[in-house]
Design an enzyme around this catalytic site. Structure first.
Site, PDB file in Angstrom:
ATOM      1  N   LEU A  43       0.894  -1.297   0.018  1.00 33.25           N
ATOM      2  CA  LEU A  43      -0.059  -0.031  -0.073  1.00 33.25           C
ATOM      3  C   LEU A  43       0.918   1.311  -0.022  1.00 33.25           C
ATOM      4  O   LEU A  43       0.518   2.206  -0.740  1.00 33.25           O
ATOM      5  CB  LEU A  43      -0.857  -0.168   1.158  1.00 33.25           C
ATOM      6  CG  LEU A  43      -2.107  -1.288   1.231  1.00 33.25           C
ATOM      7  CD1 LEU A  43      -2.602  -1.081   2.553  1.00 33.25           C
ATOM      8  CD2 LEU A  43      -2.921  -1.031  -0.002  1.00 33.25           C
ATOM      9  N   ASP A 248      54.194 -18.884  26.127  1.00 32.06           N
ATOM     10  CA  ASP A 248      54.828 -18.816  27.634  1.00 32.06           C
ATOM     11  C   ASP A 248      53.711 -18.628  28.474  1.00 32.06           C
ATOM     12  O   ASP A 248      52.447 -18.667  28.243  1.00 32.06           O
ATOM     13  CB  ASP A 248      55.370 -17.478  27.309  1.00 32.06           C
ATOM     14  CG  ASP A 248      54.943 -16.455  26.969  1.00 32.06           C
ATOM     15  OD1 ASP A 248      53.774 -15.947  27.315  1.00 32.06           O
ATOM     16  OD2 ASP A 248      55.322 -15.470  26.079  1.00 32.06           O
ATOM     17  N   LYS A 270      57.876 -20.035  32.478  1.00 36.74           N
ATOM     18  CA  LYS A 270      58.149 -20.073  34.092  1.00 36.74           C
ATOM     19  C   LYS A 270      56.923 -20.259  34.775  1.00 36.74           C
ATOM     20  O   LYS A 270      56.002 -19.238  34.853  1.00 36.74           O
ATOM     21  CB  LYS A 270      59.232 -19.348  34.773  1.00 36.74           C
ATOM     22  CG  LYS A 270      59.784 -19.672  36.044  1.00 36.74           C
ATOM     23  CD  LYS A 270      60.386 -18.594  36.622  1.00 36.74           C
ATOM     24  CE  LYS A 270      61.839 -18.452  36.224  1.00 36.74           C
ATOM     25  NZ  LYS A 270      62.784 -17.766  36.705  1.00 36.74           N
ATOM     26  N   MET A 382      58.323  -5.856  33.736  1.00 32.74           N
ATOM     27  CA  MET A 382      59.109  -6.805  34.480  1.00 32.74           C
ATOM     28  C   MET A 382      60.218  -6.114  35.311  1.00 32.74           C
ATOM     29  O   MET A 382      61.326  -6.219  35.760  1.00 32.74           O
ATOM     30  CB  MET A 382      60.281  -7.388  33.396  1.00 32.74           C
ATOM     31  CG  MET A 382      59.536  -8.364  32.434  1.00 32.74           C
ATOM     32  SD  MET A 382      60.614  -9.089  31.086  1.00 32.74           S
ATOM     33  CE  MET A 382      60.858  -7.513  30.120  1.00 32.74           C
TER      34      MET A 382
END
EC number: 2.1.1.107
Length: 457
Positions: A43, A248, A270, A382
């Site tokens: 429509l 790691d 580690k 670190m």
């Protein structure tokens, strides 16, 4: 199986959509992309339909549903907001044996529309059979992340090479091994994405000329700072294509759970009960596995080129002639600071950032005079065991004793913990933190109280 998944060839075939709103527009877009000859009956129409009609892409029929429009159709979609009209469309299509989709009413439809991942000519369709469209959408989003955008170009190019592959390789096994090499070759995929014809041709000739049992390759992948959601899409793709992953301790368990299930895993970091594998031995592991013809992923926390010794590992491969590539990762400084509410730069407090290692080679010394300068942020990697020395040196070279500091432990993970204070407390604060941890020094740390969002989750 409630529905048979099929792919329809609709190019230049008549299709009908009943409806002129937003939902109908989305369905029309799909049919137009498939090359259908489309008629839309409604429509009223939203503006996009008029645009398409003016461009000659479809035909609009304004007015009530006219079922004679189905007489030449292969497929129909009822997409009005009137259930009665939609049912009339479905019934009229059924009587003509025309497949009909009824939006949001799978029981009234003879076919349903799946969630689609389009990497043409590669197509992936995901469906919950109409029971849970949201679930299908979420699954599609996950699959989208696994399939590179340029995959379609690779698939199309593969089609161009099929005859040559069949001619050069006599057995199915040889052809399979060639295609396995072909589809995981990042250089080829990138060259195709860049439309670099010269590079595409060179890589293709190399693939055809080298033995099928040639040496493998190594991909150096940055795993990001911890949160698996921060792994890049390309990083995810690489770990799911790997034959072996060398990783790691900074790679989280959540990320390792994303690795291809049948890939070998070699831990070289580690942890409690383990000894750190020497760097030279790691280099030899990468070299040895690649020489066996394996696709090796070296997975590192953060970014492999920021205090990750990635350059050292690649030098070994370079000397041996082993192909390699690098996928960057979000480095810990960026991830941990963001998850701690500490912007690394700020117009009022820091115009530069220094990423500093707290773990120097024997006899090495940092440039403390420049590190103590104003208007900058220092991030020490670190540095936990050297925190007292960092405190002493920065104060000795002129940094203000009340300079804010923060230590971020297990950054970006659910175990993240942040302790903060001032520079004179740094050595003492370090005793409260366990590795892995990052040290941030600078006035920007003072913004943490206002900007800390992660602890609220």
């Amino acid at each position: 199986m409630d529905h048979l998944p099929i792919f329809c060839q609709l190019r230049d075939r008549d299709c009908l959509i009943v409806g002129g709103g937003d939902v109908a527009e989305r369905k029309a877009r799909l049919l137009l992309e498939a090359g259908a000859r489309l008629t839309v009956n409604a429509l009223t129409f939203i503006p996009q339909f008029t645009v398409w009609a003016n461009e000659g892409m479809l035909t609009l029929v304004e007015g009530p549903f006219d079922e004679t429009l189905l007489d030449s159709c292969w497929l129909a979609i009822a997409a009005t907001d009137d259930d009665t009209v939609n049912q009339r469309v479905s019934d009229a299509a059924e009587s003509r044996r025309i497949f009909c989709n009824v939006v949001d009413a799978p029981k009234a439809a003879s076919f349903i529309m799946p969630s689609i991942i389009d990497r043409s000519p590669l197509m992936v369709a995901v469906s919950s059979g109409g029971t849970s469209p949201v679930l299908a959408r979420l699954l599609r989003e996950k699959l989208e992340s696994l399939l590179p955008q340029h995959l379609g170009q690779v698939a199309r190019y593969a089609g161009q090479l099929r005859a040559r592959v069949k001619k050069q390789f006599a057995t199915m096994g040889e052809r399979r091994r060639f295609w396995e090499k072909f589809f995981v070759n990042d250089r080829l995929a990138q060259s195709l994405a860049n439309a670099d014809e010269k590079a595409v041709n060179a890589t293709t000739e190399r693939l055809f000329s080298e033995p099928l049992d040639h040496r493998g390759e190594v991909v150096l992948v940055g795993a990001g700072p911890g949160d698996a959601g921060l792994l890049t899409l390309k990083g995810l793709q690489q770990i799911q294509q790997a034959d072996i992953v060398v990783y790691d301790r900074l790679v989280s368990d959540d990320i390792m759970n994303l690795v291809r299930r049948d890939a070998d895993r070699v831990f070289v970091g580690k942890r409690a009960g383990y000894h750190c594998v020497p760097q030279e031995e790691i280099n030899q592991i990468l070299l040895r596995e690649a020489q066996k013809g394996k696709r090796v992923v070296r997975l590192k926390g953060g970014d492999p080129f920021i205090f990750g010794r990635g350059g050292e590992e690649l030098e070994t491969l370079c000397h041996a002639g082993i192909p390699f590539s690098v996928v960057p990762g979000i480095t810990a400084a960026s991830g941990c600071s963001a998850y701690s509410g500490i912007p690394l730069t700020h117009r009022d407090y820091a115009q530069s950032v220094r990423l500093v290692t707290g773990h120097l080679k024997t006899g090495g010394e940092l440039d403390w005079e420049n590190l103590a300068a104003e208007k900058q942020t220092l991030v020490f990697y670190m540095g936990l065991n050297q925190a007292a020395t960092i405190q002493e040196k920065l104060i000795a070279f002129g940094m203000q004793a009340d300079m804010p500091v923060a230590l971020v432990e297990n950054g970006t993970s659910v175990k993240q913990r942040v302790v903060h204070g001032v520079l004179t407390q740094l050595g003492e604060l370090a005793q409260q933190v366990e590795s892995p941890a990052l040290i941030i020094v600078g006035r920007v740390v003072g913004l943490r109280d206002k900007l800390n969002w992660f602890s609220n989750y």
